[in-house]
Design a protein around this motif. Structure first.
Motif, PDB file in Angstrom:
ATOM      1  N   ALA A 231       0.827  -1.211   0.000  1.00 35.84           N
ATOM      2  CA  ALA A 231       0.000   0.000   0.000  1.00 35.84           C
ATOM      3  C   ALA A 231       0.858   1.256   0.000  1.00 35.84           C
ATOM      4  CB  ALA A 231      -0.945   0.000   1.204  1.00 35.84           C
ATOM      5  N   LEU A 232       1.934   1.251   0.791  1.00 35.92           N
ATOM      6  CA  LEU A 232       2.816   2.418   0.835  1.00 35.92           C
ATOM      7  C   LEU A 232       3.535   2.594  -0.507  1.00 35.92           C
ATOM      8  CD1 LEU A 232       4.146   4.759   2.289  1.00 35.92           C
ATOM      9  CD2 LEU A 232       5.830   3.153   3.239  1.00 35.92           C
ATOM     10  N   ALA A 233       4.005   1.492  -1.085  1.00 34.69           N
ATOM     11  CA  ALA A 233       4.684   1.584  -2.375  1.00 34.69           C
ATOM     12  C   ALA A 233       3.754   2.142  -3.441  1.00 34.69           C
ATOM     13  CB  ALA A 233       5.206   0.210  -2.789  1.00 34.69           C
ATOM     14  N   LEU A 234       2.501   1.685  -3.464  1.00 32.77           N
ATOM     15  CA  LEU A 234       1.548   2.182  -4.458  1.00 32.77           C
ATOM     16  C   LEU A 234       1.206   3.644  -4.215  1.00 32.77           C
ATOM     17  CD1 LEU A 234      -0.860  -0.875  -4.872  1.00 32.77           C
ATOM     18  CD2 LEU A 234       0.988  -0.127  -6.385  1.00 32.77           C
ATOM     19  N   THR A 235       1.133   4.051  -2.943  1.00 35.40           N
ATOM     20  CA  THR A 235       0.893   5.467  -2.637  1.00 35.40           C
ATOM     21  C   THR A 235       2.033   6.323  -3.169  1.00 35.40           C
ATOM     22  OG1 THR A 235      -0.359   4.883  -0.634  1.00 35.40           O
ATOM     23  CG2 THR A 235       0.504   7.131  -0.777  1.00 35.40           C
ATOM     24  N   LEU A 236       3.270   5.861  -2.967  1.00 37.87           N
ATOM     25  CA  LEU A 236       4.430   6.592  -3.469  1.00 37.87           C
ATOM     26  C   LEU A 236       4.452   6.608  -4.996  1.00 37.87           C
ATOM     27  CD1 LEU A 236       7.110   5.127  -1.021  1.00 37.87           C
ATOM     28  CD2 LEU A 236       6.148   7.436  -0.934  1.00 37.87           C
ATOM     29  N   ALA A 237       4.110   5.465  -5.615  1.00 37.70           N
ATOM     30  CA  ALA A 237       4.102   5.386  -7.076  1.00 37.70           C
ATOM     31  C   ALA A 237       3.033   6.288  -7.676  1.00 37.70           C
ATOM     32  CB  ALA A 237       3.886   3.937  -7.521  1.00 37.70           C
ATOM     33  N   GLU A 238       1.843   6.292  -7.061  1.00 34.15           N
ATOM     34  CA  GLU A 238       0.756   7.145  -7.552  1.00 34.15           C
ATOM     35  C   GLU A 238       1.169   8.615  -7.517  1.00 34.15           C
ATOM     36  OE1 GLU A 238      -3.803   8.439  -6.229  1.00 34.15           O
ATOM     37  OE2 GLU A 238      -2.853   6.674  -5.325  1.00 34.15           O
ATOM     38  N   HIS A 239       1.845   9.014  -6.436  1.00 36.53           N
ATOM     39  CA  HIS A 239       2.301  10.397  -6.321  1.00 36.53           C
ATOM     40  C   HIS A 239       3.360  10.710  -7.366  1.00 36.53           C
ATOM     41  CE1 HIS A 239       2.921  14.217  -4.269  1.00 36.53           C
ATOM     42  NE2 HIS A 239       4.228  13.992  -4.291  1.00 36.53           N
ATOM     43  N   ALA A 240       4.301   9.778  -7.583  1.00 41.59           N
ATOM     44  CA  ALA A 240       5.363   9.996  -8.563  1.00 41.59           C
ATOM     45  C   ALA A 240       4.787  10.160  -9.964  1.00 41.59           C
ATOM     46  CB  ALA A 240       6.360   8.829  -8.521  1.00 41.59           C
ATOM     47  N   VAL A 241       3.847   9.288 -10.324  1.00 46.89           N
ATOM     48  CA  VAL A 241       3.225   9.369 -11.646  1.00 46.89           C
ATOM     49  C   VAL A 241       2.459  10.685 -11.780  1.00 46.89           C
ATOM     50  CG1 VAL A 241       1.464   8.356 -13.130  1.00 46.89           C
ATOM     51  CG2 VAL A 241       3.105   6.878 -11.976  1.00 46.89           C
ATOM     52  N   GLY A 242       1.796  11.098 -10.705  1.00 46.19           N
ATOM     53  CA  GLY A 242       1.066  12.362 -10.734  1.00 46.19           C
ATOM     54  C   GLY A 242       1.964  13.557 -10.963  1.00 46.19           C
ATOM     55  N   LEU A 243       3.228  13.446 -10.543  1.00 50.55           N
ATOM     56  CA  LEU A 243       4.203  14.519 -10.762  1.00 50.55           C
ATOM     57  C   LEU A 243       4.841  14.435 -12.151  1.00 50.55           C
ATOM     58  CD1 LEU A 243       6.057  14.550  -7.310  1.00 50.55           C
ATOM     59  CD2 LEU A 243       4.342  16.188  -8.127  1.00 50.55           C
ATOM     60  N   GLY A 244       4.452  13.408 -12.921  1.00 50.34           N
ATOM     61  CA  GLY A 244       4.984  13.260 -14.271  1.00 50.34           C
ATOM     62  C   GLY A 244       6.208  12.378 -14.384  1.00 50.34           C
ATOM     63  N   HIS A 245       6.543  11.639 -13.315  1.00 49.10           N
ATOM     64  CA  HIS A 245       7.719  10.768 -13.353  1.00 49.10           C
ATOM     65  C   HIS A 245       7.337   9.393 -13.923  1.00 49.10           C
ATOM     66  CE1 HIS A 245      10.323  13.457 -11.086  1.00 49.10           C
ATOM     67  NE2 HIS A 245       9.378  13.617 -10.193  1.00 49.10           N
ATOM     68  N   PRO A 246       7.910   8.972 -15.034  1.00 50.22           N
ATOM     69  CA  PRO A 246       7.673   7.609 -15.525  1.00 50.22           C
ATOM     70  C   PRO A 246       8.092   6.591 -14.457  1.00 50.22           C
ATOM     71  CG  PRO A 246       8.775   8.927 -17.202  1.00 50.22           C
ATOM     72  CD  PRO A 246       8.809   9.731 -15.936  1.00 50.22           C
ATOM     73  N   SER A 247       7.169   5.708 -14.103  1.00 52.39           N
ATOM     74  CA  SER A 247       7.392   4.797 -12.975  1.00 52.39           C
ATOM     75  C   SER A 247       7.119   3.364 -13.390  1.00 52.39           C
ATOM     76  CB  SER A 247       6.481   5.171 -11.797  1.00 52.39           C
ATOM     77  OG  SER A 247       6.636   6.536 -11.443  1.00 52.39           O
ATOM     78  N   GLY A 248       7.871   2.442 -12.789  1.00 49.82           N
ATOM     79  CA  GLY A 248       7.682   1.026 -13.060  1.00 49.82           C
ATOM     80  C   GLY A 248       7.478   0.244 -11.778  1.00 49.82           C
ATOM     81  N   ILE A 249       6.558  -0.723 -11.806  1.00 46.35           N
ATOM     82  CA  ILE A 249       6.258  -1.550 -10.636  1.00 46.35           C
ATOM     83  C   ILE A 249       6.473  -3.013 -11.005  1.00 46.35           C
ATOM     84  CG2 ILE A 249       4.500  -2.267  -8.976  1.00 46.35           C
ATOM     85  CD1 ILE A 249       3.093   0.414  -9.465  1.00 46.35           C
ATOM     86  N   PHE A 250       7.313  -3.706 -10.237  1.00 43.78           N
ATOM     87  CA  PHE A 250       7.487  -5.149 -10.368  1.00 43.78           C
ATOM     88  C   PHE A 250       6.756  -5.807  -9.206  1.00 43.78           C
ATOM     89  CE2 PHE A 250      11.014  -3.441 -12.748  1.00 43.78           C
ATOM     90  CZ  PHE A 250      11.132  -4.293 -13.831  1.00 43.78           C
TER      91      PHE A 250
END
Length: 454
Positions: A231-250
């Motif tokens: 849940a914490l990782a997805l919260t961080l990823a959602e925020h990163a993507v919202g800032l325009g950072h291309p993000s990858g999740i394994f």
């Protein structure tokens, strides 16, 4: 005359085969002379060549010394000609090593190079790449002859070879201050312009401690099972993507649809339970479809194949970066990653995995967030506060991590849906440590700012 000389600057396969048979690394002496002679004829070429060439691109040690002297004069805003170059080499005690003033005069006779210096520089870089590939080939041969080494290490070596070609990271001799100080100050200037760079988190107090997740860092999120790592990782990823950072999740634990259930619950506010029982209202569907529309153009990649080795993860990250960019990676979670080779015990396996992930962060220059379980025995202690050593099989992970974040649940306050939590920055190589109060919204499986305590 010009045509015949240029034809000799580009050796064909037969020339390279001859070099190999003679055990001479690939190089082209005339191309190196042409570049140096071109600079003497037209010093303004250095404006372009200094960013294109490095010392290691020259095979001839004499040419390496001449190039360093030329680049030093250019960086000092001094004229580059036969006189100043000879003086600079003499001051460094290198004039005789390069063949004296007579050899410098010989270099200046390569008059064709002023028009084609960049072309000749490309020939040099091609040979430098071949030399780097030969070095890596020798390493693979050493592994093949070593009965203690696992053949799966070939994968990692081959990827390093590919990266060397793609990224021009070829200089095995190191760099002098004259070579690295200008790029370093330019890096600092870009850092100032970007406001610090990196990928910020959604928690202002955490940002105050660590500033952001920086390129090259391995960030470890540790928690006991079912305490919110994903849940914490997805919260961080959602925020990163919202800032325009291309993000990858394994996702090595959850299948893609399970992961999407969490993402959609968090992003829509629809209770997570409804993504299990399918009892959606019309308003729920409206929110789901609205998020679908927003997500279509989000710079997000999800990879949910289980049992992916570090070499597989690295290869996938490299493809993502080439296809559409990549600023941050999340891996869920460390203990599910199989090692690339065979090891005698689990401790060695975890050490190999941890080191591979840290090298991934450094080689691709991006932050990698690695989730990790902590020992279940923690709950049996009178004071169950987590510390670094509570990470399961943690020795190497502790050592390699740049930042360790531990999730510390501490108060439900009588509510089923909200669990007040502390994120403990237990380790940070380049910033501060401390506790950050957050709230774990169990209903929507996301972490939120704990405004009650801030």
């Amino acid at each position: 005359m010009v045509a015949s000389r240029r034809s000799r600057l580009e050796p064909g396969p037969a020339d390279l085969s001859t070099m190999l048979l003679r055990n001479v690394p690939p190089h082209n002496r005339e191309a190196e002379q042409a570049v140096l002679g071109g600079v003497l004829l037209k010093p303004s070429l250095l404006d372009k060549l200094v960013s294109e060439l490095r010392r290691g691109d020259f095979y001839d040690p004499r040419h390496q010394l001449v190039w360093e002297a030329m680049a030093g004069l250019w960086r000092g805003n001094k004229p580059v000609d036969l006189v100043t170059l000879a003086e600079a080499l003499a001051a460094a005690g290198s004039l005789e090593k390069v063949g004296g003033a007579a050899y410098l005069a010989e270099l200046s006779s390569f008059t064709i190079s002023a028009a084609h210096a960049l072309h000749h520089a490309g020939i040099m870089r091609g040979h430098a790449k071949r030399r780097a590939m030969l070095d890596m080939g020798r390493r693979m041969i050493e592994i093949a002859y070593d009965p203690e080494r696992d053949p799966s290490e070939f994968v990692g070596i081959a990827q390093l070879a590919a990266d060397a070609v793609l990224k021009d990271r070829l200089d095995a001799h190191g760099e002098s201050p004259a070579e690295f100080l200008d790029p370093y100050t330019h890096y600092l200037e870009r850092l100032e312009e970007s406001g610090g760079g990196g990928v910020a988190t959604p928690f202002w107090k955490l940002n105050a401690l660590i500033r952001s997740f920086m390129p090259g860092e391995m960030i470890v999120i540790g928690a006991r099972p079912s305490h919110g790592k994903t849940a914490l990782a997805l919260t961080l990823a959602e925020h990163a993507v919202g800032l325009g950072h291309p993000s990858g999740i394994f996702s090595l634990e959850m299948a893609k649809y399970q992961l999407l259930n969490r993402i959609f619950s968090s992003g829509t506010g629809v209770a997570a339970q409804r993504f299990r029982d399918g009892k959606f209202s019309d308003d729920d569907w409206a929110r789901i479809y609205a998020l679908c529309d927003r997500m279509r153009d989000m710079p997000l990649r999800i990879y949910d194949k289980p049992a992916r080795k570090p070499s597989d993860i690295r290869a996938t990250c490299r493809r993502w970066r080439q296809d559409g960019g990549l600023d941050i990676v999340f891996i869920d979670y460390a203990q599910l990653i199989p090692p690339d080779g065979h090891h005698h015990n689990r401790e060695q396996e975890i050490a190999s995995i941890s080191r591979s992930i840290k090298l991934l962060a450094e080689d691709l220059a991006l932050p990698v967030v690695l989730l990790a379980q902590v020992n279940r025995e923690v709950a049996k202690r009178k004071s169950p506060k987590l510390v670094e050593s509570d990470l399961r099989e943690s020795g190497a992970i502790e050592q390699d991590a740049d930042i360790i974040l531990l999730i510390q649940p501490w108060d439900r306050s009588g509510r089923e849906d909200i669990q007040f939590t502390q994120l403990t920055v237990a380790k940070s190589r380049n910033s501060m440590t401390g506790d950050v109060p957050v709230a774990y919204n169990r209903k929507n499986v996301r972490f939120e700012q704990d405004d009650r305590l801030n």
